[in-house]
Design an enzyme around this catalytic site. Structure first.
Site, PDB file in Angstrom:
ATOM      1  N   TRP A   1       0.798  -1.225   0.000  1.00  0.00           N
ATOM      2  CA  TRP A   1       0.000   0.000   0.000  1.00  0.00           C
ATOM      3  C   TRP A   1       0.833   1.279   0.000  1.00  0.00           C
ATOM      4  O   TRP A   1       0.283   2.363   0.196  1.00  0.00           O
ATOM      5  CB  TRP A   1      -0.917  -0.008   1.227  1.00  0.00           C
ATOM      6  CG  TRP A   1      -1.784  -1.219   1.280  1.00  0.00           C
ATOM      7  CD1 TRP A   1      -3.015  -1.379   0.703  1.00  0.00           C
ATOM      8  CD2 TRP A   1      -1.465  -2.469   1.925  1.00  0.00           C
ATOM      9  NE1 TRP A   1      -3.485  -2.644   0.950  1.00  0.00           N
ATOM     10  CE2 TRP A   1      -2.563  -3.341   1.698  1.00  0.00           C
ATOM     11  CE3 TRP A   1      -0.382  -2.933   2.655  1.00  0.00           C
ATOM     12  CZ2 TRP A   1      -2.597  -4.650   2.171  1.00  0.00           C
ATOM     13  CZ3 TRP A   1      -0.399  -4.237   3.132  1.00  0.00           C
ATOM     14  CH2 TRP A   1      -1.500  -5.077   2.900  1.00  0.00           C
ATOM     15  N   ASP A   2       2.142   1.202  -0.166  1.00  0.00           N
ATOM     16  CA  ASP A   2       3.002   2.377  -0.077  1.00  0.00           C
ATOM     17  C   ASP A   2       2.885   3.026   1.301  1.00  0.00           C
ATOM     18  O   ASP A   2       2.787   4.244   1.425  1.00  0.00           O
ATOM     19  CB  ASP A   2       2.659   3.386  -1.177  1.00  0.00           C
ATOM     20  CG  ASP A   2       3.659   4.542  -1.244  1.00  0.00           C
ATOM     21  OD1 ASP A   2       4.807   4.360  -0.798  1.00  0.00           O
ATOM     22  OD2 ASP A   2       3.280   5.620  -1.724  1.00  0.00           O
ATOM     23  N   MET A   3       2.908   2.209   2.339  1.00  0.00           N
ATOM     24  CA  MET A   3       2.834   2.714   3.702  1.00  0.00           C
ATOM     25  C   MET A   3       4.233   2.926   4.291  1.00  0.00           C
ATOM     26  O   MET A   3       4.479   2.625   5.461  1.00  0.00           O
ATOM     27  CB  MET A   3       2.008   1.762   4.576  1.00  0.00           C
ATOM     28  CG  MET A   3       0.536   1.788   4.287  1.00  0.00           C
ATOM     29  SD  MET A   3      -0.174   3.420   4.635  1.00  0.00           S
ATOM     30  CE  MET A   3      -1.813   3.233   3.934  1.00  0.00           C
TER      31      MET A   3
END
Length: 779
Positions: free
Chosen positions: A461-463
């Protein structure tokens, strides 16, 4: 009458068709019923039938009951559900009153609905608001504030502890309303027509001696007189334009003090470009990271390059990279200067290419630029300086944000990102899986890992961990512990023992949604902290818009997208990512008061959508224009499209508030207060200063006077808050967007100054500028 009838008919047909579509997706039946009622009113109006008013009155009552059932008495959700229908009721009311003199009787529900919507803010405290109080008393008189003179600001977070706390106390809650503009300076470096979209001004100046040092988006360093803001010298790194660069920004420079521990000598003013000066032997040094992957050492007094460092003051950071695509690797954050080394991490473009430069972290001798160690999360065990014919790991997880250090423990703390592509996990090695989306503690001497704490397992999630960790000594039930506090995009704030990595506040594992694309997988559980600002799961009732029509479109899209809560896997169908790419917290981090052991943060809540796009036959000629939009993921089977979840009118599909300020007692981990923050004044052409709780990017600082300063929001203001209760005490109008973290210092007259860089932000569309603005108390 005919015009009004046609208007009701058009709106009614739109609601009927859209409402039927929504109901077929297992959504609310309300819009279908409302559309049918409006069509009926339209036909009755054309026939001048008085039943039109009765049907419309019934619709208003039904809408009011439905609206309160969905949103309670929260004003903005209620007002936008009712607003259009109340406006449409006005001509009906007037016609009925003129023709029969009893319109007020027939359409009494109009007055009822309008009254409920108007007074609803007085009827209930919004459920997302927390009212409370933090103590104003100092509980730790000997708190470690870092090795910085009281009136200075020597590093991005004031010191390498990353606290963003100043011991200055001239400005207090009682006198902060007396702040006035002291001086204003323009750098001359503005976003140009050929710059990438993500050209942003995110810099926090340093204050050393009686000079300020600030970098600009195109990697100029400007030295200013700290009393007057007068320009002393400018160094231009001459960074070439590059369309494949995702970010064009500079958050700050770093500082190596004089070896004898003295103050810097007086700065030398010159009108000649500093980059044209002959390189010189430097004792004290500034380090400038550039967006074309260089590290430059500069003399703070003159602006000349330091001949003793690397090659005539410049170090090429592309050395030993496995892939060297132009614009794919660069540094946007200041390097860490500690333990006799300058440690450089870097940003790797998200989702452009499976085969990208490495995210390696490298330590160089502060005086010579000699490589002392390198830690690559792709090869984490061997930190011996790499040989000339060797290469680092391809696309390994990087650390693009700001690091912290505890020199007493001999450790540096790096917030880690993910391996590109962010949404496709099948390319990652076990080592990369271990260190991605975490905080890792490295030895300042050897680069070896002391400990690691991961915040997302198998991140799809591109966290990335986006924020500098803040270090303080914290009173706990088991005694005082050396603490590290780090906020995350997903809303958790982790509080760890920085010597061991062990959690001070509990970390638990929660079940996560399952079902990745073929060839990939999702983690069964995901960690969460005992201190968290994670949002509640979205529902259809949370969908919002300025009118029922765009609300309806948001509801339809919500039902069409995949969404099972936080950590819903990316999909070809399209998935809602909430919290989204901006995160609940981002690079602006939080600020901690080590004396009161309190935290101030700016939680943000905006949903994004993430769609995996099969690339066979796909035209990617318009891809790779930044983090948002379609990115090609060269070498992968899927491209990815990432964007905010917005209505057709370009406003968030989820109801406000979207932005808050919050205060936490770090001794207990309890949130004392949480309030919506910011207005829509600069989001609309009408300049309406309506407080809704708006998005923002930037960070806060805390002063010993108990005042917090922060800009960040999409309205152009620098604000002062009372740390104890979060109340806004003062705001100053900025000439451009304030998407940078402020700082404070003492000038030569002993006056406390507050400085904010105001230049706007490419992603959120705030006012572009090139300003450095300083405030002080009226005399």
């Amino acid at each position: 009458m005919i015009i009004l009838s046609v208007l009701f008919f058009v709106i009614g047909v739109a609601l009927l068709l859209g409402g039927g579509w929504l109901f077929s997706l297992d959504g609310s039946l309300y819009y279908f019923i409302a559309g049918a009622a409006l069509i009926a009113v339209s036909f009755l109006l054309r026939k001048r039938n008085t039943f039109a008013n009765l049907i419309y009155a019934i619709l208003l009552v039904g809408t009011l009951i439905w609206s309160i059932g969905e949103s309670g008495f929260s004003w903005w959700p209620l007002a936008t559900r009712m607003g259009l229908f109340l406006i449409l009721a006005i001509p009906l009311l007037l016609l009925a009153f003129i023709k029969r003199r009893r319109g007020w009787r027939v359409l009494f529900p109009v007055w009822l609905a309008a009254a409920v919507v108007t007074i609803s803010p007085l009827m209930m405290t919004p459920p997302t608001t927390v009212e409370g109080q933090l103590t104003r008393s100092v509980t730790t008189s000997n708190a470690d504030l870092g090795d910085v003179d009281e009136g200075d600001w020597n590093a991005y977070g004031r010191s390498n502890l990353g606290q963003r706390f100043s011991p200055l106390d001239q400005i207090t809650p009682d006198n902060v309303d007396q702040l006035q503009l002291a001086w204003q300076y323009q750098t001359g470096d503005k976003k140009g027509p050929k710059d990438v979209g993500e050209t942003t001004y995110e810099a926090t100046p340093l204050k050393l001696g009686n000079a300020l040092y600030v970098c600009t988006p195109h990697n100029w360093v400007v030295a200013l007189n700290a009393d007057t803001g007068e320009e002393q010298w400018v160094y231009d790194a001459k960074v070439p334009a590059e369309s494949q660069r995702q970010h064009q920004t500079c958050r700050g420079v770093s500082y190596l003090p004089p070896s004898n521990g003295d103050q810097l000598p007086p700065i030398q003013k010159t009108s000649a470009p500093a980059e044209s000066l002959s390189a010189m032997q430097c004792d004290a040094q500034l380090f400038l990271p550039t967006s074309d992957a260089r590290l430059i050492a500069i003399d703070p007094t003159t602006g000349a390059k330091c001949a003793n460092f690397a090659k005539n003051g410049e170090l090429d950071l592309m050395h030993n990279m496995p892939f060297k695509q132009s614009g794919y690797y660069y540094s946007t954050s200041p390097p860490l200067v500690a333990g006799g080394v300058v440690i450089v991490a870097g940003s790797v473009n998200d989702n452009y290419d499976v085969n990208s430069p490495s995210g390696v972290i490298r330590a160089y001798d502060v005086k010579t630029g000699e490589l002392k160690w390198n830690w690559d999360s792709g090869y984490p065990e061997d930190t011996t300086p790499i040989g000339p014919d060797e290469t680092y790991a391809t696309s390994s997880p990087n650390s693009w944000s700001v690091a912290s250090a505890d020199e007493k423990l001999g450790l540096a703390y790096f917030p880690m990102g993910n391996r590109t592509p962010d949404q496709l996990g099948m390319y990652r090695s076990p080592a990369e899986e271990k260190y991605a989306t975490s905080v890792v503690a490295l030895s300042l001497e050897t680069g070896q890992v002391a400990w690691v704490q991961q915040f997302v397992h198998h991140d799809l999630w591109d966290m990335d961990t986006p924020a500098q960790p803040s270090l303080l000594d914290l009173d706990t039930p088991t005694g005082k512990q050396p603490a590290l506090v780090v906020p995350t995009k997903q809303g958790d704030i982790y509080v760890l023992n920085r010597a061991t990595g062990k959690p001070i506040f509990p970390i638990t594992e929660e079940p996560a949604p399952q079902g990745a694309i073929p060839g990939d997988y999702t983690a069964q559980t995901q960690p969460t902290s005992g201190l968290s600002f994670k949002p509640a799961k979205l529902t259809e009732a949370d969908m919002w818009g300025a009118t029922p029509l765009d609300q309806l479109m948001c509801r339809i899209e919500f039902k069409q997208l995949r969404y099972e809560g936080r950590y819903t896997p990316p999909s070809e169908q399209g998935s809602i990512v909430y919290p989204g790419n901006f995160g609940v917290f981002n690079w602006g981090s939080i600020a901690v008061d080590p004396k009161r052991q309190q935290l101030f943060g700016m939680p943000l809540y905006l949903a994004f959508t993430s769609t995996l796009v099969p690339k066979e036959g796909l035209d990617l000629s318009g891809a790779n224009k930044g983090e948002q939009g379609v990115n090609s993921n060269e070498g992968a089977e899927y491209a990815v499209e990432l964007k905010p979840f917005l209505s057709p009118l370009g406003i968030p599909c989820q109801q406000p508030p979207w932005g808050y300020v919050a205060g936490v007692d770090l001794k207990t981990g309890k949130t004392a207060w949480k309030h919506k923050n910011g207005t829509i004044e600069d989001m609309t052409p009408f300049k309406l200063p309506i407080e809704m709780g708006v998005p923002g990017i930037g960070g806060p600082i805390i002063t010993n006077g108990g005042v917090v300063f922060m800009a960040a929001t999409v309205d152009d203001y620098l604000r002062a808050y009372d740390l104890s209760n979060g109340k806004e005490l003062w705001k100053g109008r900025l000439p451009a967007g304030g998407q940078a973290t402020p700082m404070t210092y003492l000038n030569s007259k002993g006056e406390q100054m507050v400085v904010q860089v105001a230049g706007g932000h490419g992603s959120i569309g705030t006012t572009i500028g090139d300003y450095v603005v300083a405030y002080k108390l009226k005399k």
